[in-house]
Design an enzyme around this catalytic site. Sequence first.
Site, PDB file in Angstrom:
ATOM      1  N   SER A  60      33.108  48.713 101.690  1.00 39.90           N
ATOM      2  CA  SER A  60      31.641  48.281 101.834  1.00 39.90           C
ATOM      3  C   SER A  60      31.278  48.061 100.165  1.00 39.90           C
ATOM      4  CB  SER A  60      30.992  49.228 102.357  1.00 39.90           C
ATOM      5  OG  SER A  60      31.267  49.900 103.659  1.00 39.90           O
TER       6      SER A  60
HETATM    7  N1  SAH Z   1      34.101  53.248 105.021  1.00 36.98           N
HETATM    8  C1  SAH Z   1      34.860  52.318 104.380  1.00 36.98           C
HETATM    9  C2  SAH Z   1      34.911  50.864 104.875  1.00 36.98           C
HETATM   10  C3  SAH Z   1      35.282  50.867 106.372  1.00 36.98           C
HETATM   11  S1  SAH Z   1      35.828  49.225 107.090  1.00 36.98           S
HETATM   12  C4  SAH Z   1      35.117  52.396 103.076  1.00 36.98           C
HETATM   13  O1  SAH Z   1      34.203  53.056 102.309  1.00 36.98           O
HETATM   14  O2  SAH Z   1      36.159  51.710 102.468  1.00 36.98           O
HETATM   15  C5  SAH Z   1      35.802  49.671 108.738  1.00 36.98           C
HETATM   16  C6  SAH Z   1      37.015  50.713 109.108  1.00 36.98           C
HETATM   17  O3  SAH Z   1      36.895  51.014 110.566  1.00 36.98           O
HETATM   18  C7  SAH Z   1      38.512  49.952 109.002  1.00 36.98           C
HETATM   19  O4  SAH Z   1      39.187  50.638 108.215  1.00 36.98           O
HETATM   20  C8  SAH Z   1      38.935  49.977 110.380  1.00 36.98           C
HETATM   21  O5  SAH Z   1      40.147  49.898 110.639  1.00 36.98           O
HETATM   22  C9  SAH Z   1      38.087  51.152 111.161  1.00 36.98           C
HETATM   23  N2  SAH Z   1      37.897  51.158 112.396  1.00 36.98           N
HETATM   24  C10 SAH Z   1      37.455  50.114 113.290  1.00 36.98           C
HETATM   25  N3  SAH Z   1      37.349  50.333 114.576  1.00 36.98           N
HETATM   26  C11 SAH Z   1      37.726  51.743 114.593  1.00 36.98           C
HETATM   27  C12 SAH Z   1      37.981  52.797 115.520  1.00 36.98           C
HETATM   28  N4  SAH Z   1      37.741  52.468 116.832  1.00 36.98           N
HETATM   29  N5  SAH Z   1      38.271  53.896 115.351  1.00 36.98           N
HETATM   30  C13 SAH Z   1      38.562  54.354 113.923  1.00 36.98           C
HETATM   31  N6  SAH Z   1      38.427  53.400 112.906  1.00 36.98           N
HETATM   32  C14 SAH Z   1      37.930  52.107 113.253  1.00 36.98           C
END
Ligand code: SAH
Length: 213
Positions: A60
């Site tokens: 993000s």
């Molecule tokens: N917080 C992260 C950004 C995350 S991007 C950072 O600081 O880098 C969103 C993430 O959510 C992705 O890695 C994706 O694989 C994960 N994601 C999406 N759906 C999900 C689910 N149902 N359970 C767990 N993770 C999930």
Amino acid sequence: MASAQDQIGLIMQLRRRGIRDTNVLRAIERVPRELFVDPAFADHAYQDIALPIECGQTISQPFVVAYMTEQLALNDRHKVLEVGTGSGYQAAVLSHLCRRLYTIERYRELQKSAERRFAALNITNITTIIGDGWLGWPPQAPFDRIIVTAAAQAAPEKLVEQLKIGGRMIIPLGETRDSQSLVLIDKTESGLTETPTLSVRFVPLLHGRVKRP
Ligand code: SAH
């Protein structure tokens, strides 16, 4: 190579954009973002932009990380759940402001890289979990705070259930990628209040865990 100067420039930019909580700014200052981005993008690590990471996901934008962290109003007694570990950057920032952080990710590859980064930074109050964030993490519920870093159309019921009374959740909600906003959900004795805030663009919160090849 990033320098302390780059990190200071980022903090100044976050202040200009309205982040006031000095504990949040200090937590961000303690996390070297260049360790969380693909080496190809290391030169951009301290710019206030989202960047691609493995598995087609994104780290993000620092402003959004700071904003979400500020809105959680954390303290060192809080037990926090994050859904969407991704690079682990948001988790590392949160870890400096709470007692313990549980973070769930669908991709083992991302979980493993995030764990390596936490170890390299001597962060010991994060527990990573591979699983489906829609289900939350019942063994450790209830949580004081829940942060979801992938977008859904409505707050997952299981997560709302796993939030303490008096607790707060922040989650990007929206029908489409172009109409998401960060929503604060406060849980009180008398029910839930939902407050929409910033408009944002997150990757989707998908269903189910990723099958291993
Ligand atoms: N917080 C992260 C950004 C995350 S991007 C950072 O600081 O880098 C969103 C993430 O959510 C992705 O890695 C994706 O694989 C994960 N994601 C999406 N759906 C999900 C689910 N149902 N359970 C767990 N993770 C999930």
